[in-house]
Design a protein around this motif. Structure first.
Motif, PDB file in Angstrom:
ATOM      1  N   GLY A 151      17.321   0.611 -67.316  1.00 41.92           N
ATOM      2  CA  GLY A 151      16.914  -0.768 -67.127  1.00 41.92           C
ATOM      3  C   GLY A 151      17.100  -1.188 -65.689  1.00 41.92           C
ATOM      4  N   GLY A 152      17.602  -0.267 -64.860  1.00 36.18           N
ATOM      5  CA  GLY A 152      17.809  -0.523 -63.439  1.00 36.18           C
ATOM      6  C   GLY A 152      18.160   0.772 -62.735  1.00 36.18           C
ATOM      7  N   LEU A 153      17.199   1.390 -62.047  1.00 37.54           N
ATOM      8  CA  LEU A 153      17.389   2.717 -61.469  1.00 37.54           C
ATOM      9  C   LEU A 153      17.829   2.616 -60.007  1.00 37.54           C
ATOM     10  CD1 LEU A 153      17.111   5.781 -61.938  1.00 37.54           C
ATOM     11  CD2 LEU A 153      14.735   5.596 -61.179  1.00 37.54           C
ATOM     12  N   PRO A 154      18.986   3.198 -59.664  1.00 38.70           N
ATOM     13  CA  PRO A 154      19.439   3.168 -58.270  1.00 38.70           C
ATOM     14  C   PRO A 154      18.479   3.928 -57.362  1.00 38.70           C
ATOM     15  CG  PRO A 154      21.237   3.764 -59.756  1.00 38.70           C
ATOM     16  CD  PRO A 154      19.978   3.822 -60.559  1.00 38.70           C
ATOM     17  N   GLY A 155      18.192   3.347 -56.207  1.00 39.79           N
ATOM     18  CA  GLY A 155      17.303   3.991 -55.262  1.00 39.79           C
ATOM     19  C   GLY A 155      17.837   5.320 -54.770  1.00 39.79           C
ATOM     20  N   GLU A 156      19.163   5.460 -54.726  1.00 41.89           N
ATOM     21  CA  GLU A 156      19.752   6.723 -54.278  1.00 41.89           C
ATOM     22  C   GLU A 156      19.350   7.878 -55.175  1.00 41.89           C
ATOM     23  OE1 GLU A 156      22.498   3.339 -53.126  1.00 41.89           O
ATOM     24  OE2 GLU A 156      21.407   3.980 -54.926  1.00 41.89           O
ATOM     25  N   VAL A 157      19.183   7.598 -56.463  1.00 39.31           N
ATOM     26  CA  VAL A 157      18.790   8.643 -57.408  1.00 39.31           C
ATOM     27  C   VAL A 157      17.353   9.083 -57.130  1.00 39.31           C
ATOM     28  CG1 VAL A 157      18.353   9.151 -59.837  1.00 39.31           C
ATOM     29  CG2 VAL A 157      20.415   7.890 -59.176  1.00 39.31           C
ATOM     30  N   VAL A 158      16.462   8.121 -56.913  1.00 39.46           N
ATOM     31  CA  VAL A 158      15.059   8.457 -56.641  1.00 39.46           C
ATOM     32  C   VAL A 158      14.950   9.243 -55.342  1.00 39.46           C
ATOM     33  CG1 VAL A 158      12.742   7.534 -56.267  1.00 39.46           C
ATOM     34  CG2 VAL A 158      14.277   6.421 -57.894  1.00 39.46           C
ATOM     35  N   ARG A 159      15.693   8.827 -54.331  1.00 40.86           N
ATOM     36  CA  ARG A 159      15.634   9.542 -53.052  1.00 40.86           C
ATOM     37  C   ARG A 159      16.188  10.952 -53.179  1.00 40.86           C
ATOM     38  NH1 ARG A 159      16.712   4.201 -51.437  1.00 40.86           N
ATOM     39  NH2 ARG A 159      18.969   4.499 -51.381  1.00 40.86           N
ATOM     40  N   ALA A 160      17.198  11.127 -54.029  1.00 41.26           N
ATOM     41  CA  ALA A 160      17.739  12.469 -54.252  1.00 41.26           C
ATOM     42  C   ALA A 160      16.729  13.356 -54.963  1.00 41.26           C
ATOM     43  CB  ALA A 160      19.026  12.385 -55.067  1.00 41.26           C
ATOM     44  N   VAL A 161      16.029  12.793 -55.945  1.00 41.56           N
ATOM     45  CA  VAL A 161      14.983  13.556 -56.621  1.00 41.56           C
ATOM     46  C   VAL A 161      13.902  13.959 -55.621  1.00 41.56           C
ATOM     47  CG1 VAL A 161      13.140  13.445 -58.345  1.00 41.56           C
ATOM     48  CG2 VAL A 161      15.399  12.508 -58.886  1.00 41.56           C
ATOM     49  N   ALA A 162      13.498  13.011 -54.794  1.00 43.68           N
ATOM     50  CA  ALA A 162      12.436  13.276 -53.825  1.00 43.68           C
ATOM     51  C   ALA A 162      12.846  14.321 -52.793  1.00 43.68           C
ATOM     52  CB  ALA A 162      12.043  11.982 -53.118  1.00 43.68           C
ATOM     53  N   ALA A 163      14.155  14.427 -52.547  1.00 46.23           N
ATOM     54  CA  ALA A 163      14.654  15.400 -51.563  1.00 46.23           C
ATOM     55  C   ALA A 163      14.965  16.755 -52.185  1.00 46.23           C
ATOM     56  CB  ALA A 163      15.901  14.847 -50.880  1.00 46.23           C
ATOM     57  N   SER A 164      14.808  16.883 -53.485  1.00 45.03           N
ATOM     58  CA  SER A 164      15.142  18.122 -54.177  1.00 45.03           C
ATOM     59  C   SER A 164      14.039  19.163 -54.033  1.00 45.03           C
ATOM     60  CB  SER A 164      15.387  17.854 -55.668  1.00 45.03           C
ATOM     61  OG  SER A 164      16.533  17.052 -55.865  1.00 45.03           O
ATOM     62  N   ASP A 165      14.451  20.409 -54.105  1.00 50.27           N
ATOM     63  CA  ASP A 165      13.513  21.530 -54.088  1.00 50.27           C
ATOM     64  C   ASP A 165      13.366  22.021 -55.522  1.00 50.27           C
ATOM     65  OD1 ASP A 165      11.965  23.729 -53.554  1.00 50.27           O
ATOM     66  OD2 ASP A 165      13.610  24.933 -52.729  1.00 50.27           O
ATOM     67  N   LEU A 166      12.311  21.573 -56.186  1.00 50.77           N
ATOM     68  CA  LEU A 166      12.102  21.872 -57.610  1.00 50.77           C
ATOM     69  C   LEU A 166      10.703  22.468 -57.792  1.00 50.77           C
ATOM     70  CD1 LEU A 166      13.621  18.583 -59.093  1.00 50.77           C
ATOM     71  CD2 LEU A 166      14.708  20.837 -59.007  1.00 50.77           C
ATOM     72  N   PRO A 167      10.538  23.734 -57.454  1.00 50.21           N
ATOM     73  CA  PRO A 167       9.196  24.336 -57.472  1.00 50.21           C
ATOM     74  C   PRO A 167       8.587  24.457 -58.856  1.00 50.21           C
ATOM     75  CG  PRO A 167      10.876  26.015 -57.105  1.00 50.21           C
ATOM     76  CD  PRO A 167      11.566  24.690 -57.008  1.00 50.21           C
ATOM     77  N   ASN A 168       9.412  24.383 -59.918  1.00 44.99           N
ATOM     78  CA  ASN A 168       8.897  24.531 -61.279  1.00 44.99           C
ATOM     79  C   ASN A 168       8.734  23.206 -62.008  1.00 44.99           C
ATOM     80  OD1 ASN A 168       8.933  27.501 -61.328  1.00 44.99           O
ATOM     81  ND2 ASN A 168      11.149  27.247 -61.189  1.00 44.99           N
ATOM     82  N   LEU A 169       9.053  22.085 -61.346  1.00 44.29           N
ATOM     83  CA  LEU A 169       9.027  20.798 -62.034  1.00 44.29           C
ATOM     84  C   LEU A 169       7.618  20.417 -62.422  1.00 44.29           C
ATOM     85  CD1 LEU A 169      11.034  18.530 -62.867  1.00 44.29           C
ATOM     86  CD2 LEU A 169      10.234  17.271 -60.844  1.00 44.29           C
ATOM     87  N   GLU A 170       7.401  20.229 -63.728  1.00 43.92           N
ATOM     88  CA  GLU A 170       6.084  19.885 -64.261  1.00 43.92           C
ATOM     89  C   GLU A 170       6.004  18.434 -64.713  1.00 43.92           C
ATOM     90  OE1 GLU A 170       5.571  22.571 -67.482  1.00 43.92           O
ATOM     91  OE2 GLU A 170       5.494  24.369 -66.225  1.00 43.92           O
TER      92      GLU A 170
END
Length: 303
Positions: A151-170
């Motif tokens: 109900g309220g997503l921290p921006g730090e989490v989104v930025r961490a996802v965006a900075a991740s190396d996830l070559p298999n993420l579908e």
């Protein structure tokens, strides 16, 4: 509004509850179900139930595990400590807790990054609840599905996802929520994966439950990543005709198998325009809201 139901299926397996009332003499095959381990408001604690689970179930064959109701902080750390007992684990859901048990904003999460490190074969990581939620950039993971329901997503989490190396993420789903319930995510946080520079295997993107859904729709309308998607969800937020017009005026969406816009603030005329523009796409325009300027705009899941 909060989440009103428990999972009945997870990681393509039926869900089986392991709690204080489970008959441990007649358990299913360990690999045949997704196990939901949960406690109640009174003793025993989640930790105690988990200890019983470790004693009664052949955890070496468990492939999917759901962390159900707990009191206090997310017990993901207990699972990490027992990682050697779960060599086959492929899928984890942290927080299968309904509004009747705990409102989504009351669910105390924590740092879920250690789960990725502890289970190098983990393909699915999903979580519910944004309070205290932490996630750090990860690399070299085999994750195929990542989902944060809040109900309220921290921006730090989104930025961490965006900075991740996830070559298999579908499959990536992010419920952004309401600023009053902890959403600090901004449109710029999505730039790395909207640009198509991250997640080369991505086929589904959900940027949902947002107070700035029109701005997201405008950004998505020109985002390179959309060309390789099979499904897109901008549902559960305050999408209005302005955002829908941006989608119609942007890059073609006719390649999408599914476009999910449920819980929206579109006029009937705009809804018909979307359907007409995408005749071969499954367009979900269910749950229209008629608040508008007089009654206000609201996301689907907050408290």
């Amino acid at each position: 509004m909060s989440v009103g139901h428990h999972l009945t299926e997870f990681a393509d397996l039926p869900v089986f509850d392991f709690d204080t009332e489970t008959d441990t003499e007649s358990l299913p095959d360990a690999a045949a179900v997704a196990w939901r381990v949960r406690s109640h408001y009174v003793d025993p604690s989640w930790e105690d139930v988990f200890e019983d689970f470790l004693d009664c179930v052949d955890t070496e064959r468990v492939t999917a595990l759901i962390l159900g109701f707990w009191s206090g902080t997310c017990p993901a750390g207990l699972l990490v400590e027992a990682a050697d007992r779960f060599p086959a684990l492929r899928a984890v859901f942290a927080g299968d807790i309904t509004g009747e048990e705990f409102e989504i904003s009351w669910i105390n999460q924590g740092d879920l990054t250690p789960l990725v490190a502890a289970f190098p074969r983990l393909e699915v990581l999903e979580a519910r609840g944004g309070s205290g939620l932490e996630f750090e950039p990860v690399a070299g993971s085999v994750l195929r599905r990542l989902r944060f329901e809040t109900g309220g997503l921290p921006g730090e989490v989104v930025r961490a996802v965006a900075a991740s190396d996830l070559p298999n993420l579908e499959h990536l789903d992010l419920w952004l929520g309401d600023e009053d319930y902890g959403c600090t995510t901004e449109l710029a946080d999505f730039a790395p994966f909207l640009a198509g520079d991250r997640f080369p295997a991505l086929r589904h993107l959900g940027l949902e439950n947002s107070e700035f859904q029109d701005e997201i729709a405008t950004a998505v309308a020109g985002a390179p990543v959309v060309a390789r998607l099979e499904s897109l969800s901008l549902a559960m937020g305050v999408l209005s005709d302005r955002g829908a017009e941006a989608l119609l005026s942007g890059q073609p969406l006719t390649h999408l198998r599914r476009l999910d816009l449920h819980h929206h603030f579109l006029t009937d005329t705009m809804a018909e325009r979307l359907r007409a523009a995408l005749p071969a796409t499954e367009v979900d325009l269910s749950d229209p809201q008629y608040g508008g300027e007089e009654r206000g705009f609201y996301v689907m899941v907050t408290e």
